[in-house]
Design a protein around this motif. Structure first.
Motif, PDB file in Angstrom:
ATOM      1  N   ALA A  79       0.840  -1.212   0.000  1.00 15.44           N
ATOM      2  CA  ALA A  79       0.000   0.000   0.000  1.00 15.44           C
ATOM      3  C   ALA A  79       0.873   1.259   0.000  1.00 15.44           C
ATOM      4  O   ALA A  79       0.507   2.273  -0.601  1.00 15.44           O
ATOM      5  CB  ALA A  79      -0.922  -0.015   1.214  1.00 15.44           C
ATOM      6  N   ASN A  80       2.022   1.190   0.666  1.00 19.44           N
ATOM      7  CA  ASN A  80       2.934   2.355   0.678  1.00 19.44           C
ATOM      8  C   ASN A  80       3.385   2.685  -0.743  1.00 19.44           C
ATOM      9  O   ASN A  80       3.410   3.850  -1.153  1.00 19.44           O
ATOM     10  CB  ASN A  80       4.185   2.053   1.511  1.00 19.44           C
ATOM     11  CG  ASN A  80       3.886   1.899   2.982  1.00 19.44           C
ATOM     12  OD1 ASN A  80       2.847   2.379   3.446  1.00 19.44           O
ATOM     13  ND2 ASN A  80       4.771   1.230   3.709  1.00 19.44           N
ATOM     14  N   MET A  81       3.781   1.671  -1.474  1.00 18.33           N
ATOM     15  CA  MET A  81       4.248   1.885  -2.857  1.00 18.33           C
ATOM     16  C   MET A  81       3.116   2.464  -3.701  1.00 18.33           C
ATOM     17  O   MET A  81       3.325   3.429  -4.459  1.00 18.33           O
ATOM     18  CB  MET A  81       4.686   0.561  -3.495  1.00 18.33           C
ATOM     19  CG  MET A  81       5.947  -0.026  -2.950  1.00 18.33           C
ATOM     20  SD  MET A  81       7.408   0.876  -3.533  1.00 18.33           S
ATOM     21  CE  MET A  81       8.669  -0.244  -2.924  1.00 18.33           C
ATOM     22  N   VAL A  82       1.929   1.873  -3.584  1.00 23.03           N
ATOM     23  CA  VAL A  82       0.822   2.317  -4.445  1.00 23.03           C
ATOM     24  C   VAL A  82       0.449   3.762  -4.131  1.00 23.03           C
ATOM     25  O   VAL A  82       0.236   4.567  -5.052  1.00 23.03           O
ATOM     26  CB  VAL A  82      -0.390   1.355  -4.311  1.00 23.03           C
ATOM     27  CG1 VAL A  82      -1.599   1.892  -5.065  1.00 23.03           C
ATOM     28  CG2 VAL A  82      -0.016  -0.035  -4.831  1.00 23.03           C
ATOM     29  N   ALA A  83       0.422   4.138  -2.854  1.00 24.21           N
ATOM     30  CA  ALA A  83       0.061   5.525  -2.498  1.00 24.21           C
ATOM     31  C   ALA A  83       1.067   6.500  -3.117  1.00 24.21           C
ATOM     32  O   ALA A  83       0.684   7.530  -3.687  1.00 24.21           O
ATOM     33  CB  ALA A  83       0.021   5.676  -0.981  1.00 24.21           C
ATOM     34  N   LEU A  84       2.350   6.151  -3.040  1.00 28.79           N
ATOM     35  CA  LEU A  84       3.368   7.045  -3.625  1.00 28.79           C
ATOM     36  C   LEU A  84       3.248   7.076  -5.151  1.00 28.79           C
ATOM     37  O   LEU A  84       3.362   8.128  -5.775  1.00 28.79           O
ATOM     38  CB  LEU A  84       4.770   6.576  -3.215  1.00 28.79           C
ATOM     39  CG  LEU A  84       5.132   6.843  -1.741  1.00 28.79           C
ATOM     40  CD1 LEU A  84       6.340   6.012  -1.312  1.00 28.79           C
ATOM     41  CD2 LEU A  84       5.421   8.332  -1.531  1.00 28.79           C
ATOM     42  N   ALA A  85       3.013   5.902  -5.756  1.00 25.76           N
ATOM     43  CA  ALA A  85       2.908   5.829  -7.222  1.00 25.76           C
ATOM     44  C   ALA A  85       1.723   6.659  -7.728  1.00 25.76           C
ATOM     45  O   ALA A  85       1.842   7.369  -8.735  1.00 25.76           O
ATOM     46  CB  ALA A  85       2.775   4.372  -7.671  1.00 25.76           C
ATOM     47  N   VAL A  86       0.612   6.607  -7.017  1.00 24.22           N
ATOM     48  CA  VAL A  86      -0.577   7.371  -7.432  1.00 24.22           C
ATOM     49  C   VAL A  86      -0.258   8.871  -7.379  1.00 24.22           C
ATOM     50  O   VAL A  86      -0.589   9.625  -8.307  1.00 24.22           O
ATOM     51  CB  VAL A  86      -1.794   7.001  -6.545  1.00 24.22           C
ATOM     52  CG1 VAL A  86      -2.939   7.984  -6.737  1.00 24.22           C
ATOM     53  CG2 VAL A  86      -2.247   5.571  -6.841  1.00 24.22           C
ATOM     54  N   ALA A  87       0.421   9.308  -6.310  1.00 25.48           N
ATOM     55  CA  ALA A  87       0.765  10.734  -6.186  1.00 25.48           C
ATOM     56  C   ALA A  87       1.744  11.147  -7.287  1.00 25.48           C
ATOM     57  O   ALA A  87       1.620  12.215  -7.900  1.00 25.48           O
ATOM     58  CB  ALA A  87       1.367  11.002  -4.808  1.00 25.48           C
ATOM     59  N   LYS A  88       2.717  10.284  -7.570  1.00 32.92           N
ATOM     60  CA  LYS A  88       3.699  10.594  -8.616  1.00 32.92           C
ATOM     61  C   LYS A  88       3.019  10.662  -9.987  1.00 32.92           C
ATOM     62  O   LYS A  88       3.367  11.471 -10.841  1.00 32.92           O
ATOM     63  CB  LYS A  88       4.804   9.528  -8.631  1.00 32.92           C
ATOM     64  CG  LYS A  88       5.795   9.649  -7.474  1.00 32.92           C
ATOM     65  CD  LYS A  88       6.669   8.408  -7.389  1.00 32.92           C
ATOM     66  CE  LYS A  88       7.717   8.495  -6.297  1.00 32.92           C
ATOM     67  NZ  LYS A  88       8.852   9.371  -6.615  1.00 32.92           N
ATOM     68  N   CYS A  89       2.047   9.768 -10.211  1.00 32.91           N
ATOM     69  CA  CYS A  89       1.328   9.724 -11.493  1.00 32.91           C
ATOM     70  C   CYS A  89       0.603  11.056 -11.736  1.00 32.91           C
ATOM     71  O   CYS A  89       0.604  11.589 -12.842  1.00 32.91           O
ATOM     72  CB  CYS A  89       0.339   8.551 -11.458  1.00 32.91           C
ATOM     73  SG  CYS A  89      -0.427   8.230 -13.034  1.00 32.91           S
ATOM     74  N   ARG A  90       0.019  11.572 -10.646  1.00 34.96           N
ATOM     75  CA  ARG A  90      -0.663  12.865 -10.736  1.00 34.96           C
ATOM     76  C   ARG A  90       0.364  13.957 -11.087  1.00 34.96           C
ATOM     77  O   ARG A  90       0.142  14.747 -11.996  1.00 34.96           O
ATOM     78  CB  ARG A  90      -1.331  13.165  -9.386  1.00 34.96           C
ATOM     79  CG  ARG A  90      -2.608  13.965  -9.519  1.00 34.96           C
ATOM     80  CD  ARG A  90      -3.336  14.100  -8.189  1.00 34.96           C
ATOM     81  NE  ARG A  90      -3.717  12.832  -7.593  1.00 34.96           N
ATOM     82  CZ  ARG A  90      -3.424  12.446  -6.335  1.00 34.96           C
ATOM     83  NH1 ARG A  90      -2.739  13.222  -5.532  1.00 34.96           N
ATOM     84  NH2 ARG A  90      -3.829  11.278  -5.876  1.00 34.96           N
ATOM     85  N   GLU A  91       1.503  13.936 -10.389  1.00 31.64           N
ATOM     86  CA  GLU A  91       2.561  14.939 -10.665  1.00 31.64           C
ATOM     87  C   GLU A  91       3.039  14.864 -12.114  1.00 31.64           C
ATOM     88  O   GLU A  91       3.327  15.867 -12.750  1.00 31.64           O
ATOM     89  CB  GLU A  91       3.796  14.652  -9.802  1.00 31.64           C
ATOM     90  CG  GLU A  91       3.753  15.198  -8.399  1.00 31.64           C
ATOM     91  CD  GLU A  91       4.851  14.532  -7.546  1.00 31.64           C
ATOM     92  OE1 GLU A  91       4.568  14.297  -6.377  1.00 31.64           O
ATOM     93  OE2 GLU A  91       5.957  14.240  -8.065  1.00 31.64           O
ATOM     94  N   GLU A  92       3.136  13.638 -12.615  1.00 33.24           N
ATOM     95  CA  GLU A  92       3.632  13.426 -13.990  1.00 33.24           C
ATOM     96  C   GLU A  92       2.541  13.671 -15.031  1.00 33.24           C
ATOM     97  O   GLU A  92       2.781  13.553 -16.230  1.00 33.24           O
ATOM     98  CB  GLU A  92       4.164  11.988 -14.149  1.00 33.24           C
ATOM     99  CG  GLU A  92       5.356  11.647 -13.276  1.00 33.24           C
ATOM    100  CD  GLU A  92       6.652  12.316 -13.723  1.00 33.24           C
ATOM    101  OE1 GLU A  92       6.815  12.547 -14.930  1.00 33.24           O
ATOM    102  OE2 GLU A  92       7.491  12.630 -12.845  1.00 33.24           O
TER     103      GLU A  92
END
Ligand SMILES: C[S@@+](CC[C@H](N)C(=O)[O-])C[C@H]1O[C@@H](n2cnc3c(N)ncnc32)[C@H](O)[C@@H]1O
Length: 254
Positions: A79-92
């Protein structure tokens, strides 16, 4: 869903350390440069649907979407990885092409079908590899491509140091030949296994050289340095190997 990975190997502080040494958005050897080489082998076309198994922070998914126009589904148990990935996806600004779900890749929904499946240094976590490969084969269109890299073990007997590292991490490592056999048993065709141990050593040495510039605390830097030196030594002894595997689902798949 919080897993033991979230509390241990992929706790937020550990993820930050990995990202500092592997590079922005990556948690696997060689970071973006290596991901670029691996992705190129999939020969993706615009609009192709790709499953990224164990997508981590999303670096490879972003690359496939941005540079190839692929539609990528990343699945990760942490869940930690997915939460960070979702935030990064938004940034990108890649939300139209990339989505992430938190879950076990062994439990993929039967209705999800992809043109390619990609995975970087994830399968070492999975004990039932035959079940995983059967599941992934079913998730590919006929003729669909699979590419993954993974930590492997050498063919001979290994030192106590190596075995205790594997046990401590909870890894399940196959030899390169063991992977080849398992992929064949799962019904994959056109299987190619490449020993990338020499690159593994080169990459880890480069990552060590760049470590002082990573901006970590002295303790974190010392811990990573020691871990990397041990990995290099195990690879030089031939106990730890790194494999790149490609395969296909047969065209007339049933
Ligand atoms: C070494 S990291 C690699 C992350 C990413 N592939 C990369 O290259 O940056 C391994 C990843 O596999 C994920 N993982 C482990 N077991 C998994 C499982 N059963 N299903 C899905 N993901 C899993 C972990 O949570 C972690 O994010």
């Amino acid at each position: 869903m919080t897993t033991s990975l979230d509390a241990n190997q992929y706790a937020p502080r550990e993820i930050r350390k990995y990202e500092a040494i592997y590079g922005r958005h990556f948690v696997s050897p060689g970071g973006e440069a290596c991901a670029r080489d691996c992705v190129a082998r999939l020969a993706l076309g615009k609009g192709d649907s790709v499953l990224d198994v164990g997508s981590g922070l999303g670096g490879s998914a972003f690359l496939m979407a941005r540079e190839y126009g692929a539609r990528v589904h990343g699945i990760d148990l942490s869940a930690n990885m997915v939460a960070l990935a979702v935030a990064k996806c938004r940034e990108e600004k890649l939300e139209d092409l990339v989505r992430f779900t938190c879950g076990d890749c062994l439990d993929l929904a039967a209705s999800q079908i992809y043109q390619a499946i990609y995975s970087r240094d994830v399968i070492l976590h999975i004990e039932d590899k035959l079940r995983l490969f059967e599941t992934l084969r079913q998730a590919l269109v006929p003729g669909g491509r699979l590419l993954f890299t993974d930590y492997c073990r050498g063919e001979g007997s290994a030192s106590e140091e190596f075995e205790s590292y594997v046990a401590e991490r909870g890894y399940h490592l196959y030899s390169l030949a063991g992977y080849h056999k398992c992929l064949r048993k799962a019904g994959f065709v056109d299987i190619v296994s490449e020993d990338w141990t020499a690159q593994f050593i080169t990459i880890h040495r480069q990552e060590l050289d760049q470590l002082p510039a990573a901006g970590l605390s002295a303790d974190d830097e010392a811990e990573l340095r020691q871990g990397w030196q041990k990995k290099i030594a195990r690879a030089e002894r031939g106990e730890q190997r790194w494999g790149c595997f490609t395969a296909r689902r047969d065209q007339l798949a049933t």
